[in-house]
Design a protein around this motif. Structure first.
Motif, mmCIF file in Angstrom:
data_model
loop_
_atom_site.group_PDB
_atom_site.id
_atom_site.type_symbol
_atom_site.label_atom_id
_atom_site.label_comp_id
_atom_site.label_asym_id
_atom_site.label_seq_id
_atom_site.Cartn_x
_atom_site.Cartn_y
_atom_site.Cartn_z
ATOM 1 N N GLN A 201 0.845 -1.198 0.000
ATOM 2 C CA GLN A 201 0.000 0.000 0.000
ATOM 3 C C GLN A 201 0.878 1.245 0.000
ATOM 4 O OE1 GLN A 201 -3.320 -0.033 2.770
ATOM 5 N NE2 GLN A 201 -3.211 2.189 3.045
ATOM 6 N N CYS A 203 0.703 5.433 0.355
ATOM 7 C CA CYS A 203 -0.101 6.582 0.796
ATOM 8 C C CYS A 203 0.536 7.868 0.259
ATOM 9 C CB CYS A 203 -0.148 6.647 2.319
ATOM 10 S SG CYS A 203 -0.697 5.124 3.126
ATOM 11 N N ASP A 225 -3.463 4.678 -1.761
ATOM 12 C CA ASP A 225 -4.297 5.315 -0.739
ATOM 13 C C ASP A 225 -4.103 6.829 -0.846
ATOM 14 O OD1 ASP A 225 -5.745 6.080 1.442
ATOM 15 O OD2 ASP A 225 -4.461 5.134 2.940
ATOM 16 N N CYS A 227 -4.267 10.609 0.127
ATOM 17 C CA CYS A 227 -4.279 11.361 1.388
ATOM 18 C C CYS A 227 -4.403 12.862 1.114
ATOM 19 C CB CYS A 227 -2.993 11.088 2.178
ATOM 20 S SG CYS A 227 -2.768 9.349 2.610
ATOM 21 N N ALA A 233 0.045 11.519 4.860
ATOM 22 C CA ALA A 233 0.551 10.191 4.482
ATOM 23 C C ALA A 233 1.611 9.725 5.473
ATOM 24 C CB ALA A 233 1.119 10.237 3.067
ATOM 25 N N LYS A 236 -0.058 8.644 8.745
ATOM 26 C CA LYS A 236 -0.727 7.345 8.650
ATOM 27 C C LYS A 236 0.275 6.198 8.723
ATOM 28 C CE LYS A 236 -4.402 6.665 6.185
ATOM 29 N NZ LYS A 236 -5.395 6.463 5.104
ATOM 30 N N ALA A 247 4.772 5.617 2.395
ATOM 31 C CA ALA A 247 4.308 6.932 1.928
ATOM 32 C C ALA A 247 5.236 7.444 0.843
ATOM 33 C CB ALA A 247 4.272 7.917 3.093
#
Length: 384
Positions: A201, A203, A225, A227, A233, A236, A247
């Motif tokens: 994943q 971000c 994802d 943000c 990011a 998170k 990120a």
């Protein structure tokens, strides 16, 4: 000499260099006062060229190559020009003070955060930071008086114009009072122990995703994802403490959150630069000694040749255009509003006449602001 002794000598030399750079900056600001009293422009490229030639010659005598000297002094000269411009503008408009409240996207570590620091440290001793979750929230903070200024990204060399910001400018009462460009270096950042091969994943802000789209295509089975900002990011990824979730953002920003770099140079283009604008409730007057830009929007209508006719007005008055951007007009399908940046001071006779003529031949013209140009082109040294 022992290694520790050498390192100590280097540290001592670096300290001396910093002290000399601070002294040079003080002298550059004194030059701004002298130039104003003599009604001279802030930038004197002939003087800069002569300085570089002299420094290159002195450097060669010391065994320092010309490219090294040139690169260092391009940075020093740019800093001097921007420091002088900020001082002159502050004196003219009475805006420099002990503190300034600035709204920007995200929190500490976002690209907008670093751009805010870069721009306002030349203008105030203390920056009161107002991190926001959206561009609309940023603009509202200034419109309602909660912030003195807002900093907004408006375009990027990789992903192009940020349409949401252009659309906000069409309706806001705020004025553009400044600009700056800021290099963007995207990195993959994760918690300690994260491995690129195990990432599942990513971000990041949507603009960041767009700027790194080609790199991301090479990652398989990875969820994106979106943000609100790079700092969101980072927050998170730090909170989840999952090595498979990473990120995208700046290395310096990621370090504030304890994240480590997994990969660098992710942008589609090697030279990835974002342009930001600064907006405030009141317009500013740009000193004649400083190169200026003026931004305005116009609606030409849909008749054939209307845009060409409008642009010819600028040409006839010798006004150079820096940018032309079209955006749809809400509620008017297939009709466009044009945003125009020109290299001109709103107080110049040519600019005044051009706007008068544009008002006569277009359906609508609105000036969004006149502000100092921060396009500091490096001084070129002619090879001899």
């Amino acid at each position: 000499m022992e290694l520790d002794d050498i390192r100590q000598a280097i540290s001592s030399t670096d300290q001396q260099l910093l002290q000399l750079l601070a002294k040079r900056r003080e002298l550059a600001l004194a030059v701004a006062d002298a130039k104003l009293s003599q009604n001279k422009p802030i930038r004197d490229q002939q003087r800069e060229q002569e300085l570089l030639v002299s420094l290159i010659t002195q450097g060669k005598a010391l065994g320092i190559d010309a490219q090294y000297v040139t690169r260092i002094y391009h940075v020093i000269i740019e800093d001097s020009v921007l420091q002088q411009q900020a001082k002159v503008q502050g004196q003219l408009n009475g805006v420099n003070g002990p503190s300034v409240r600035v709204a920007f996207l995200g929190g500490q570590g976002s690209y907008s955060y670093w751009a805010t620091q870069k721009y306002f440290t030349r203008r105030a001793e203390r920056i009161i930071e107002l991190g926001c979750d959206s561009f609309n929230e940023i603009v509202q903070a200034v419109e309602t008086g909660h912030a003195d200024y807002a900093l907004l990204p408006i375009e990027n060399t990789s992903s192009g114009s940020i349409n949401e910001v252009f659309d906000l400018l069409q309706h806001t009462r705020l004025s553009i009072v400044g600009e700056l460009t800021h290099p963007i270096a995207h990195c993959l950042l994760g918690i300690a122990g994260a491995e690129l091969s195990k990432v599942r994943q990513v971000c990041a802000h949507p603009q960041v995703i767009a700027q790194c789209s080609q790199y991301l295509l090479g990652l398989s089975n990875v969820k994106i994802d979106y943000c609100d900002s790079s700092s969101a990011a980072f927050t998170k990824v730090k909170a989840l403490q999952d090595p498979t979730i990473i990120a995208i953002g700046g290395e310096e920003g990621g370090q504030l959150y304890g994240l480590e770099v997994l990969a660098r140079d992710l942008a589609n283009q090697k030279d990835n630069v974002s342009r930001f604008i600064v907006v405030a409730r009141k317009p500013v007057v740009v000193a004649k000694a400083i190169p200026a830009k003026t931004t305005f929007i116009m609606y030409t209508g849909q008749q054939p040749g209307a845009l060409v006719e409008a642009l010819l007005v600028l040409k006839q008055h010798g006004i150079s255009m820096a940018k032309l951007e079209s955006r749809p007009i809400p509620g008017n399908p297939w009709e466009e509003m044009f945003y125009v940046d020109v290299f001109a001071n709103l107080a110049d006779y040519a600019m005044t006449r051009a706007l008068e003529e544009l008002n006569n031949i277009t359906k609508f013209v609105k000036v969004l602001g006149c502000y100092p140009s921060e396009d500091i082109e490096p001084t070129q040294v002619i090879a001899g």
